[in-house]
Scaffold this active site. Structure first.
Site, PDB file in Angstrom:
ATOM      1  N   GLY A  48       0.666  -1.172   0.399  1.00  0.00           N
ATOM      2  CA  GLY A  48      -0.028   0.469  -0.250  1.00  0.00           C
ATOM      3  C   GLY A  48       1.169   1.580   0.214  1.00  0.00           C
ATOM      4  O   GLY A  48       0.256   2.269   0.459  1.00  0.00           O
ATOM      5  N   HIS A  49       1.863   1.070   0.490  1.00  0.00           N
ATOM      6  CA  HIS A  49       2.585   2.443   0.192  1.00  0.00           C
ATOM      7  C   HIS A  49       3.795   2.458  -1.043  1.00  0.00           C
ATOM      8  O   HIS A  49       5.167   2.182  -0.934  1.00  0.00           O
ATOM      9  CB  HIS A  49       3.582   2.452   1.775  1.00  0.00           C
ATOM     10  CG  HIS A  49       4.147   3.525   1.921  1.00  0.00           C
ATOM     11  ND1 HIS A  49       5.787   4.307   1.774  1.00  0.00           N
ATOM     12  CD2 HIS A  49       3.783   4.628   2.281  1.00  0.00           C
ATOM     13  CE1 HIS A  49       5.944   5.302   2.702  1.00  0.00           C
ATOM     14  NE2 HIS A  49       4.559   5.677   3.145  1.00  0.00           N
ATOM     15  N   PHE A  50       3.848   2.655  -2.147  1.00  0.00           N
ATOM     16  CA  PHE A  50       2.646   2.491  -2.829  1.00  0.00           C
ATOM     17  C   PHE A  50       2.979   1.828  -4.272  1.00  0.00           C
ATOM     18  O   PHE A  50       3.459   1.630  -4.419  1.00  0.00           O
ATOM     19  CB  PHE A  50       2.685   4.516  -3.892  1.00  0.00           C
ATOM     20  CG  PHE A  50       3.211   5.242  -2.639  1.00  0.00           C
ATOM     21  CD1 PHE A  50       1.498   5.831  -1.364  1.00  0.00           C
ATOM     22  CD2 PHE A  50       4.061   6.737  -1.698  1.00  0.00           C
ATOM     23  CE1 PHE A  50       1.635   6.816  -0.487  1.00  0.00           C
ATOM     24  CE2 PHE A  50       4.962   6.729  -0.987  1.00  0.00           C
ATOM     25  CZ  PHE A  50       2.582   7.320  -0.284  1.00  0.00           C
TER      26      PHE A  50
END
Length: 141
Positions: A48-50
């Site tokens: 999720g990052h990124f």
């Protein structure tokens, strides 16, 4: 100097939050420790990052420095664990990406009762990617 199994005997962190793969150097007299983390695309935080542009969160780089410090300091406080009391002057100078190797370099500046003050820098290819000063309180788990 210390492999992952030895690190796991000294600090309570485990996957996916164990952010030190090896201790390269530990000088108890000078109160300096150096550690290493190989950053791979398989790290959970990259989900999720990124997406499409993976960058290691800066706070996790600071956490890695803190875990190195814990390996050294906790030998003097058996059965206890260090908790962050303060993070100061944190600076993130370059992004950390999959394939990078982090070298943590941390120094204890002062120990007073159950408080530890330290400073650290993290490098990739001899370039500083992060630095910070920390205060920890040593407490029961």
């Amino acid at each position: 100097m210390l492999d992952i199994l030895e690190i796991m005997k000294r600090i309570p962190h485990r996957y996916p939050f164990l952010l030190v793969d090896r201790i390269l150097e530990m000088d108890k007299e000078a109160q300096i420790i150096k550690g290493k983390k190989n950053v791979t695309m398989n790290e959970e935080f990259f989900n999720g990052h990124f997406p499409g542009h993976p960058i290691m969160p800066g706070v996790l780089i600071i956490e890695g420095m803190a875990q190195c410090l814990g390996v050294m300091v906790m030998e003097n406080f058996p059965g206890k664990v260090p908790y962050f009391a303060a993070i100061e002057n944190a600076k993130f100078k370059n992004p950390v990406k999959p394939g990078d190797t982090l070298i943590y370099d941390v120094k204890v500046d002062k120990v007073k009762r159950n408080f530890v003050k330290a400073t650290g820098k993290t490098y990739v290819d001899d370039a500083v990617v992060a630095e910070a000063s920390f205060t920890f309180v040593i407490a029961d788990m």
